[in-house]
Design a protein around this motif. Structure first.
Motif, PDB file in Angstrom:
ATOM      1  N   GLU A  49       0.777  -1.225   0.000  1.00  0.00           N
ATOM      2  CA  GLU A  49       0.000   0.000   0.000  1.00  0.00           C
ATOM      3  C   GLU A  49       0.816   1.286   0.000  1.00  0.00           C
ATOM      4  O   GLU A  49       0.260   2.351  -0.233  1.00  0.00           O
ATOM      5  N   ASP A  50       2.113   1.219   0.241  1.00  0.00           N
ATOM      6  CA  ASP A  50       2.911   2.437   0.365  1.00  0.00           C
ATOM      7  C   ASP A  50       4.062   2.483  -0.633  1.00  0.00           C
ATOM      8  O   ASP A  50       4.792   1.494  -0.811  1.00  0.00           O
ATOM      9  N   PHE A  51       4.209   3.648  -1.265  1.00  0.00           N
ATOM     10  CA  PHE A  51       5.296   3.856  -2.228  1.00  0.00           C
ATOM     11  C   PHE A  51       5.899   5.217  -1.906  1.00  0.00           C
ATOM     12  O   PHE A  51       5.195   6.229  -1.960  1.00  0.00           O
ATOM     13  N   LEU A  52       7.162   5.231  -1.538  1.00  0.00           N
ATOM     14  CA  LEU A  52       7.823   6.456  -1.112  1.00  0.00           C
ATOM     15  C   LEU A  52       8.766   6.964  -2.197  1.00  0.00           C
ATOM     16  O   LEU A  52       9.484   6.176  -2.836  1.00  0.00           O
ATOM     17  N   LEU A  53       8.753   8.265  -2.386  1.00  0.00           N
ATOM     18  CA  LEU A  53       9.668   8.930  -3.316  1.00  0.00           C
ATOM     19  C   LEU A  53      10.581   9.832  -2.498  1.00  0.00           C
ATOM     20  O   LEU A  53      10.090  10.668  -1.741  1.00  0.00           O
ATOM     21  N   THR A  54      11.899   9.653  -2.656  1.00  0.00           N
ATOM     22  CA  THR A  54      12.856  10.449  -1.908  1.00  0.00           C
ATOM     23  C   THR A  54      13.741  11.262  -2.840  1.00  0.00           C
ATOM     24  O   THR A  54      14.269  10.726  -3.818  1.00  0.00           O
ATOM     25  N   LEU A  55      13.844  12.536  -2.519  1.00  0.00           N
ATOM     26  CA  LEU A  55      14.816  13.408  -3.157  1.00  0.00           C
ATOM     27  C   LEU A  55      15.970  13.504  -2.168  1.00  0.00           C
ATOM     28  O   LEU A  55      15.819  14.085  -1.093  1.00  0.00           O
ATOM     29  N   GLU A  56      17.090  12.901  -2.489  1.00  0.00           N
ATOM     30  CA  GLU A  56      18.191  12.788  -1.523  1.00  0.00           C
ATOM     31  C   GLU A  56      18.733  14.163  -1.144  1.00  0.00           C
ATOM     32  O   GLU A  56      19.063  14.420   0.004  1.00  0.00           O
ATOM     33  N   SER A  57      18.839  15.043  -2.125  1.00  0.00           N
ATOM     34  CA  SER A  57      19.347  16.396  -1.916  1.00  0.00           C
ATOM     35  C   SER A  57      18.619  17.300  -2.910  1.00  0.00           C
ATOM     36  O   SER A  57      19.004  17.390  -4.071  1.00  0.00           O
ATOM     37  N   ALA A  58      17.548  17.905  -2.441  1.00  0.00           N
ATOM     38  CA  ALA A  58      16.644  18.621  -3.341  1.00  0.00           C
ATOM     39  C   ALA A  58      17.350  19.766  -4.071  1.00  0.00           C
ATOM     40  O   ALA A  58      18.195  20.473  -3.501  1.00  0.00           O
ATOM     41  N   THR A  59      16.988  19.932  -5.331  1.00  0.00           N
ATOM     42  CA  THR A  59      17.489  21.041  -6.139  1.00  0.00           C
ATOM     43  C   THR A  59      16.306  21.846  -6.669  1.00  0.00           C
ATOM     44  O   THR A  59      15.174  21.334  -6.736  1.00  0.00           O
ATOM     45  N   SER A  60      16.564  23.068  -7.093  1.00  0.00           N
ATOM     46  CA  SER A  60      15.480  23.927  -7.581  1.00  0.00           C
ATOM     47  C   SER A  60      14.798  23.329  -8.805  1.00  0.00           C
ATOM     48  O   SER A  60      13.613  23.570  -9.050  1.00  0.00           O
ATOM     49  N   SER A  61      15.541  22.537  -9.585  1.00  0.00           N
ATOM     50  CA  SER A  61      14.953  21.912 -10.781  1.00  0.00           C
ATOM     51  C   SER A  61      13.938  20.830 -10.421  1.00  0.00           C
ATOM     52  O   SER A  61      13.218  20.342 -11.306  1.00  0.00           O
ATOM     53  N   GLN A  62      13.879  20.450  -9.157  1.00  0.00           N
ATOM     54  CA  GLN A  62      12.912  19.464  -8.705  1.00  0.00           C
ATOM     55  C   GLN A  62      11.634  20.111  -8.171  1.00  0.00           C
ATOM     56  O   GLN A  62      10.728  19.409  -7.701  1.00  0.00           O
ATOM     57  N   THR A  63      11.554  21.429  -8.250  1.00  0.00           N
ATOM     58  CA  THR A  63      10.290  22.108  -7.978  1.00  0.00           C
ATOM     59  C   THR A  63       9.276  21.643  -9.017  1.00  0.00           C
ATOM     60  O   THR A  63       9.508  21.769 -10.218  1.00  0.00           O
ATOM     61  N   SER A  64       8.169  21.092  -8.551  1.00  0.00           N
ATOM     62  CA  SER A  64       7.219  20.484  -9.473  1.00  0.00           C
ATOM     63  C   SER A  64       5.978  20.045  -8.702  1.00  0.00           C
ATOM     64  O   SER A  64       5.895  20.192  -7.479  1.00  0.00           O
ATOM     65  N   VAL A  65       5.025  19.523  -9.430  1.00  0.00           N
ATOM     66  CA  VAL A  65       3.894  18.837  -8.813  1.00  0.00           C
ATOM     67  C   VAL A  65       4.103  17.340  -9.044  1.00  0.00           C
ATOM     68  O   VAL A  65       4.315  16.905 -10.183  1.00  0.00           O
ATOM     69  N   TYR A  66       4.057  16.590  -7.971  1.00  0.00           N
ATOM     70  CA  TYR A  66       4.329  15.156  -8.033  1.00  0.00           C
ATOM     71  C   TYR A  66       3.030  14.381  -7.861  1.00  0.00           C
ATOM     72  O   TYR A  66       2.271  14.608  -6.922  1.00  0.00           O
ATOM     73  N   PHE A  67       2.804  13.453  -8.778  1.00  0.00           N
ATOM     74  CA  PHE A  67       1.609  12.611  -8.730  1.00  0.00           C
ATOM     75  C   PHE A  67       1.996  11.155  -8.569  1.00  0.00           C
ATOM     76  O   PHE A  67       2.909  10.656  -9.232  1.00  0.00           O
ATOM     77  N   CYS A  68       1.264  10.503  -7.714  1.00  0.00           N
ATOM     78  CA  CYS A  68       1.337   9.060  -7.582  1.00  0.00           C
ATOM     79  C   CYS A  68       0.184   8.465  -8.373  1.00  0.00           C
ATOM     80  O   CYS A  68      -0.900   9.067  -8.464  1.00  0.00           O
ATOM     81  N   ALA A  69       0.404   7.301  -8.964  1.00  0.00           N
ATOM     82  CA  ALA A  69      -0.660   6.596  -9.670  1.00  0.00           C
ATOM     83  C   ALA A  69      -0.571   5.109  -9.354  1.00  0.00           C
ATOM     84  O   ALA A  69       0.490   4.610  -8.961  1.00  0.00           O
ATOM     85  N   ILE A  70      -1.696   4.435  -9.523  1.00  0.00           N
ATOM     86  CA  ILE A  70      -1.738   2.990  -9.304  1.00  0.00           C
ATOM     87  C   ILE A  70      -2.453   2.321 -10.468  1.00  0.00           C
ATOM     88  O   ILE A  70      -3.270   2.942 -11.148  1.00  0.00           O
ATOM     89  N   SER A  71      -2.136   1.057 -10.694  1.00  0.00           N
ATOM     90  CA  SER A  71      -2.877   0.278 -11.686  1.00  0.00           C
ATOM     91  C   SER A  71      -2.775  -1.194 -11.329  1.00  0.00           C
ATOM     92  O   SER A  71      -1.851  -1.615 -10.630  1.00  0.00           O
ATOM     93  N   ARG A  72      -3.731  -1.963 -11.837  1.00  0.00           N
ATOM     94  CA  ARG A  72      -3.685  -3.414 -11.590  1.00  0.00           C
ATOM     95  C   ARG A  72      -2.540  -4.052 -12.361  1.00  0.00           C
ATOM     96  O   ARG A  72      -1.888  -4.973 -11.886  1.00  0.00           O
ATOM     97  N   GLY A  73      -2.313  -3.579 -13.573  1.00  0.00           N
ATOM     98  CA  GLY A  73      -1.252  -4.125 -14.400  1.00  0.00           C
ATOM     99  C   GLY A  73      -0.858  -3.114 -15.436  1.00  0.00           C
ATOM    100  O   GLY A  73      -1.453  -2.036 -15.548  1.00  0.00           O
ATOM    101  N   THR A  74       0.185  -3.429 -16.205  1.00  0.00           N
ATOM    102  CA  THR A  74       0.573  -2.535 -17.292  1.00  0.00           C
ATOM    103  C   THR A  74      -0.496  -2.585 -18.374  1.00  0.00           C
ATOM    104  O   THR A  74      -1.169  -3.601 -18.559  1.00  0.00           O
ATOM    105  N   GLY A  75      -0.659  -1.488 -19.083  1.00  0.00           N
ATOM    106  CA  GLY A  75      -1.679  -1.411 -20.116  1.00  0.00           C
ATOM    107  C   GLY A  75      -3.082  -1.291 -19.571  1.00  0.00           C
ATOM    108  O   GLY A  75      -4.052  -1.401 -20.321  1.00  0.00           O
TER     109      GLY A  75
END
Lengths: 112, 114
Positions: free
Chosen positions: A72-98
């Protein structure tokens, strides 16, 4: 919304600091994804997971790492954030590819 | 070859008019073509999708037209309403390992005026 939450929803941080974003799902879907959305670029895949502890890189993975210790959990880590990583981040889920991907509400990250 | 090119970048339509958004792809291994709708401050949501075994799919006022030989697909919104004002993304994916992740177009911002 398809049982997906993201936290935090908004974050302001400074360059060089580590940042972790969390995606939590209640749908028991096998696949989970992290995207970033930037004007003029649409949605670009950062990393994805096809099962617990099974992850792979996407199109724009440099500077990011992920972990999935539970379905149920998926973590995204920015080890050392930079200004180019300013953004909107979306998580998505699916049962399978396609198959239909369901998106979370997003996290708006500002790196100063 | 992995790109999906979307046009126009923005579109202004009068209420009741037809909105048309176009996408083109290069990789013939793609076999799944969804359209996503995104309202401000929200995540994208699947609107309608098509596979290449049909040339058209209609759901209410939304239609996907698919041209396999031209490697193009388009979204038509009939009788456009102000509530349709949103950003629309096309996407494509295939069944092989290097094509099975969705590739998104850059988005079209649609504004429908009353």
């Amino acid at each position: 919304d398809a049982g997906i939450t993201q936290s935090p929803r908004h974050k302001v941080t400074e360059t060089g600091t580590p940042v972790t974003l969390r995606c939590h799902q209640t749908e028991n879907h096998r696949y989970m994804y992290w995207y970033r959305q930037d004007p003029g670029h649409g949605l670009r895949l950062i990393h994805y997971s096809y099962g617990v502890k099974d992850t792979d890189k996407g199109e724009v993975s440099d500077g990011y790492s992920v972990s999935r210790s539970k379905t149920e959990d998926f973590l995204l880590t920015l080890e050392s954030a930079t200004s180019s990583q300013t953004s909107v981040y979306f998580c998505a889920i699916s049962r399978g590819t396609g198959e239909t991907q369901y998106f979370g509400p997003g996290t708006r990250l500002l790196v100063l | 070859q992995q790109q999906v090119k979307q046009s126009p970048q923005s579109l202004i339509v009068q209420k009741g008019g037809i909105s048309i958004i176009n996408c083109a792809y290069e990789n013939t291994a793609f076999d799944y073509f969804p359209w996503y709708q995104q309202f401000p401050g929200k995540g994208p949501a699947l609107l309608i999708a098509i596979r290449p075994d049909v040339s058209e799919k209609k759901e209410g006022r939304f239609t996907i037209s698919f041209n396999k030989s031209a490697k193009q697909f388009s979204l038509h919104i009939m009788d456009s309403q102000p509530g349709d004002s949103a950003t629309y993304f096309c996407a494509a994916s295939g069944a092989t390992y290097n094509t099975d992740k969705l590739i998104f177009g850059t988005g079209t911002r649609l504004q429908v005026f009353p």
